[in-house]
Scaffold this active site. Structure first.
Site, PDB file in Angstrom:
ATOM      1  N   ARG A 103       0.746  -1.161   0.086  1.00  0.00           N
ATOM      2  CA  ARG A 103      -0.172   0.027   0.064  1.00  0.00           C
ATOM      3  C   ARG A 103       0.907   1.183   0.074  1.00  0.00           C
ATOM      4  O   ARG A 103       1.489   1.448   1.016  1.00  0.00           O
ATOM      5  CB  ARG A 103      -0.975   0.159   1.087  1.00  0.00           C
ATOM      6  CG  ARG A 103      -1.815   1.248   1.594  1.00  0.00           C
ATOM      7  CD  ARG A 103      -2.690   1.299   2.450  1.00  0.00           C
ATOM      8  NE  ARG A 103      -4.025   0.475   2.074  1.00  0.00           N
ATOM      9  CZ  ARG A 103      -5.151   0.395   2.548  1.00  0.00           C
ATOM     10  NH1 ARG A 103      -5.347   1.330   3.659  1.00  0.00           N
ATOM     11  NH2 ARG A 103      -6.218  -0.152   2.138  1.00  0.00           N
ATOM     12  N   HIS A 151      -7.497   0.968  -6.507  1.00  0.00           N
ATOM     13  CA  HIS A 151      -7.620  -0.201  -5.249  1.00  0.00           C
ATOM     14  C   HIS A 151      -8.291  -1.515  -5.881  1.00  0.00           C
ATOM     15  O   HIS A 151      -9.265  -1.552  -5.483  1.00  0.00           O
ATOM     16  CB  HIS A 151      -8.501   0.625  -4.158  1.00  0.00           C
ATOM     17  CG  HIS A 151      -8.424  -0.165  -2.856  1.00  0.00           C
ATOM     18  ND1 HIS A 151      -7.730  -1.125  -2.328  1.00  0.00           N
ATOM     19  CD2 HIS A 151      -9.082   0.034  -1.676  1.00  0.00           C
ATOM     20  CE1 HIS A 151      -7.864  -1.501  -1.255  1.00  0.00           C
ATOM     21  NE2 HIS A 151      -8.659  -0.512  -0.708  1.00  0.00           N
ATOM     22  N   GLN A 210     -10.156  -3.977  -3.815  1.00  0.00           N
ATOM     23  CA  GLN A 210     -11.265  -3.478  -3.111  1.00  0.00           C
ATOM     24  C   GLN A 210     -12.552  -3.854  -4.358  1.00  0.00           C
ATOM     25  O   GLN A 210     -13.710  -4.318  -4.270  1.00  0.00           O
ATOM     26  CB  GLN A 210     -11.539  -2.048  -2.980  1.00  0.00           C
ATOM     27  CG  GLN A 210     -12.738  -1.359  -2.419  1.00  0.00           C
ATOM     28  CD  GLN A 210     -13.065  -2.103  -1.048  1.00  0.00           C
ATOM     29  OE1 GLN A 210     -12.454  -2.207  -0.007  1.00  0.00           O
ATOM     30  NE2 GLN A 210     -14.163  -2.720  -1.107  1.00  0.00           N
ATOM     31  N   ASP A 230     -18.234   6.671  -0.778  1.00  0.00           N
ATOM     32  CA  ASP A 230     -16.689   6.641  -0.314  1.00  0.00           C
ATOM     33  C   ASP A 230     -16.428   7.977   0.216  1.00  0.00           C
ATOM     34  O   ASP A 230     -17.233   8.949   0.316  1.00  0.00           O
ATOM     35  CB  ASP A 230     -15.779   6.353  -1.466  1.00  0.00           C
ATOM     36  CG  ASP A 230     -14.407   5.849  -1.061  1.00  0.00           C
ATOM     37  OD1 ASP A 230     -14.226   5.687   0.225  1.00  0.00           O
ATOM     38  OD2 ASP A 230     -13.566   5.877  -1.784  1.00  0.00           O
ATOM     39  N   CYS A 232     -16.615   1.162   0.758  1.00  0.00           N
ATOM     40  CA  CYS A 232     -15.522   0.497   0.959  1.00  0.00           C
ATOM     41  C   CYS A 232     -15.040   0.639   2.447  1.00  0.00           C
ATOM     42  O   CYS A 232     -14.187  -0.344   2.767  1.00  0.00           O
ATOM     43  CB  CYS A 232     -14.570   0.759   0.021  1.00  0.00           C
ATOM     44  SG  CYS A 232     -13.825   2.474   0.206  1.00  0.00           S
ATOM     45  N   ARG A 280     -13.381  -9.094   0.977  1.00  0.00           N
ATOM     46  CA  ARG A 280     -11.974  -8.741   0.790  1.00  0.00           C
ATOM     47  C   ARG A 280     -11.035 -10.045   1.084  1.00  0.00           C
ATOM     48  O   ARG A 280     -10.071 -10.404   0.222  1.00  0.00           O
ATOM     49  CB  ARG A 280     -11.304  -7.601   1.795  1.00  0.00           C
ATOM     50  CG  ARG A 280     -12.047  -6.154   1.210  1.00  0.00           C
ATOM     51  CD  ARG A 280     -11.684  -5.665   0.114  1.00  0.00           C
ATOM     52  NE  ARG A 280     -10.017  -5.568   0.046  1.00  0.00           N
ATOM     53  CZ  ARG A 280      -9.547  -4.443   0.523  1.00  0.00           C
ATOM     54  NH1 ARG A 280     -10.169  -3.772   1.055  1.00  0.00           N
ATOM     55  NH2 ARG A 280      -8.021  -4.544   0.253  1.00  0.00           N
TER      56      ARG A 280
HETATM   57  N1   CP Z   1     -11.313  -0.419   2.377  1.00  0.00           N
HETATM   58  C1   CP Z   1     -10.181  -0.528   2.732  1.00  0.00           C
HETATM   59  O1   CP Z   1      -9.071  -0.875   2.037  1.00  0.00           O
HETATM   60  O2   CP Z   1      -9.913  -0.547   4.138  1.00  0.00           O
HETATM   61  P1   CP Z   1      -8.622  -0.230   4.985  1.00  0.00           P
HETATM   62  O3   CP Z   1      -8.155   1.085   4.488  1.00  0.00           O
HETATM   63  O4   CP Z   1      -9.018  -0.297   6.615  1.00  0.00           O
HETATM   64  O5   CP Z   1      -7.670  -1.263   4.640  1.00  0.00           O
END
Ligand code: CP
Length: 332
Positions: free
Chosen positions: A126, A153, A156, A248, A288, A316
Site C-alpha cells: 500500500r 484499489h 477492493q 466513499d 469500501c 476482501r
Molecule cells: N477498504 C479498505 O481498503 O480498508 P482499509 O483502509 O482499512 O484497509
C-alpha cells in the site's frame, strides 16, 4: 501497467490444474486492468468456491513461503484480510510499516525491492503514488500486489464485484452509481466493472472527477462486454434505475490538508434516505469503509436493510485468498 511475467511456471500440475484455466502464476497485480475479463471472472469464481467451502481448501500454495505486507498508510480491512489469506494458504505474512521501512525516505524504493526479493516470496504493498508501487514491482522478481495506491484499489474492486454477483446472480448489465470523488476506488471499479459488462456511473462535484485516461481505458475494456462509464450531472440522476449505490469518503488518505474545502464541495453528495428513495427498492448500498456517518453516507443508510457493506468487507478476504491462490498456484 503491464502484467509482468515472473519466474518459470511450476511443473507437475494437479488434475484440477489440467483443466483449461487462466494463468495468473507469478504475476503482479498492480491495476484492475492487469486482469482480463476472463481472469477477473475466474478469480471471482474461485473466491465464491472458497467462501462456499467447495473449493480445494487443503491446497496450500504458500506453505513455507513468506509474503511481506508493506504499508505506507494505515489499514484495517486490507491488512487483516491479507494476513488471514496468506495464513489460510499456508504462508507466513510479515507486516512492514512505513515508520520502520521508510520506503523512499530511509532508502530508495529500488533498494527496498532488491532487498525484499532475497527473502520473501511476494509483496503486498500500500503506497501513496502508483509510480512507487510500479517502481517496487520493477525492482523485485517476486509478485507484487496493489493493496491501494492513490490511483487504484483493485482488490477492493474484486470484493465489490463479488458482493454484487452474490446479490444479483450476475454482473453483466448491472449499473452502479458512485456518488463522490472519482478516486482510486472508483478507478479500479470502473476498469474491472467495464471489463465485466457493468455500467459504472459517477456523480461528482466540479474538480473531483476521475482520471480521464482511466475512464477512456475502462470504456475501451467495455467495448466487448457492453460495460461503460457514464457521468451524471447530480446524485439523483445517477441513482435512478441503479442496482447499486456506492459511497466513499470525501477525504481520502493523503487529502487531509484540504479536508475543510472538500466538506464544502461535497455538500449535496451524501447518500441519505431521500437520495436512496430515488433508487429502485432492491438497490444495494456499497461503501469500501472506513465510513463517516453524516458525511458521505447517513447512518440510516449504511446501517439499513439495503446496505451490504460488511459483506463487501468480508469479501476482501475471499477475493484476496483466491487471487493469491491463483498467483501461487502449483508453487507449494
Ligand atoms: N477498504 C479498505 O481498503 O480498508 P482499509 O483502509 O482499512 O484497509
Amino acid at each position: 501497467m503491464a502484467v509482468v511475467a515472473r519466474a518459470p511456471a511450476p511443473e507437475a500440475p494437479s488434475r484440477r490444474e489440467e483443466e483449461p484455466r487462466l494463468d495468473l502464476r507469478r504475476r503482479d497485480f498492480l491495476s484492475a486492468a492487469d486482469l482480463t475479463a476472463e481472469e477477473l471472472a475466474a478469480v471471482l469464481d474461485r473466491a465464491a468456491e472458497l467462501k462456499a467451502a467447495i473449493g480445494p481448501a487443503a491446497v496450500q500454495p504458500l506453505a513455507g513461503r513468506t509474503i511481506a505486507l508493506l504499508f505506507q498508510k494505515p489499514s484495517l480491512r486490507t491488512r487483516v484480510s491479507f494476513e488471514l489469506a496468506v495464513r489460510r494458504l499456508g504462508g507466513d505474512p510479515m507486516h512492514l510499516g512505513q515508520s520502520e521501512v521508510g520506503l523512499g525516505v530511509r532508502e530508495s524504493v529500488e533498494d527496498v525491492g532488491h532487498t525484499l526479493e532475497r527473502w520473501v516470496d511476494g509483496v503486498v504493498a500500500r503506497t501513496f503514488e502508483q509510480s512507487v508501487l510500479e517502481q517496487l514491482a520493477s525492482s523485485c522478481r517476486v509478485p507484487v500486489v496493489n493493496a491501494l495506491t492513490d490511483l487504484e484499489h483493485p482488490c477492493q474492486a474484486l470484493a465489490d464485484l463479488l458482493t454484487l454477483r452474490e446479490r444479483f446472480g450476475r454482473l453483466r448489465g448491472l449499473s452502479i452509481a458512485f456518488i463522490g470523488e472519482g478516486n482510486n476506488v472508483f478507478h479500479s471499479l470502473a476498469l474491472a466493472g467495464c471489463a465485466l459488462g457493468l455500467e459504472v456511473r459517477i456523480a461528482h462535484p466540479d474538480g473531483y472527477g476521475p482520471s480521464r485516461s482511466i475512464v477512456e481505458r475502462a470504456n475501451r475494456l467495455g467495448q466487448v462486454s457492453g460495460g461503460r462509464v457514464t457521468v451524471a450531472p447530480f446524485p439523483r440522476a445517477a441513482v435512478r434505475g441503479a442496482d447499486a449505490i456506492y459511497a466513499d469518503t470525501w477525504v481520502s488518505m493523503g487529502s487531509e490538508t484540504g479536508a475543510a474545502a472538500r466538506r464544502v464541495a461535497f455538500l449535496g453528495y451524501t447518500i441519505d434516505p431521500k437520495l436512496l428513495a430515488q433508487a429502485p427498492p432492491d438497490a444495494v448500498v456499497l461503501h469500501c469503509l472506513p465510513a463517516h456517518r453524516g458525511e458521505e453516507i447517513a447512518a440510516e443508510v449504511i446501517d439499513g436493510p439495503q446496505s451490504v457493506v460488511f459483506d463487501q468487507a468480508e469479501n476482501r478476504l475471499w477475493v484476496q485468498q483466491a487471487l493469491l491462490a491463483e498467483i501461487y498456484r502449483g508453487a507449494g
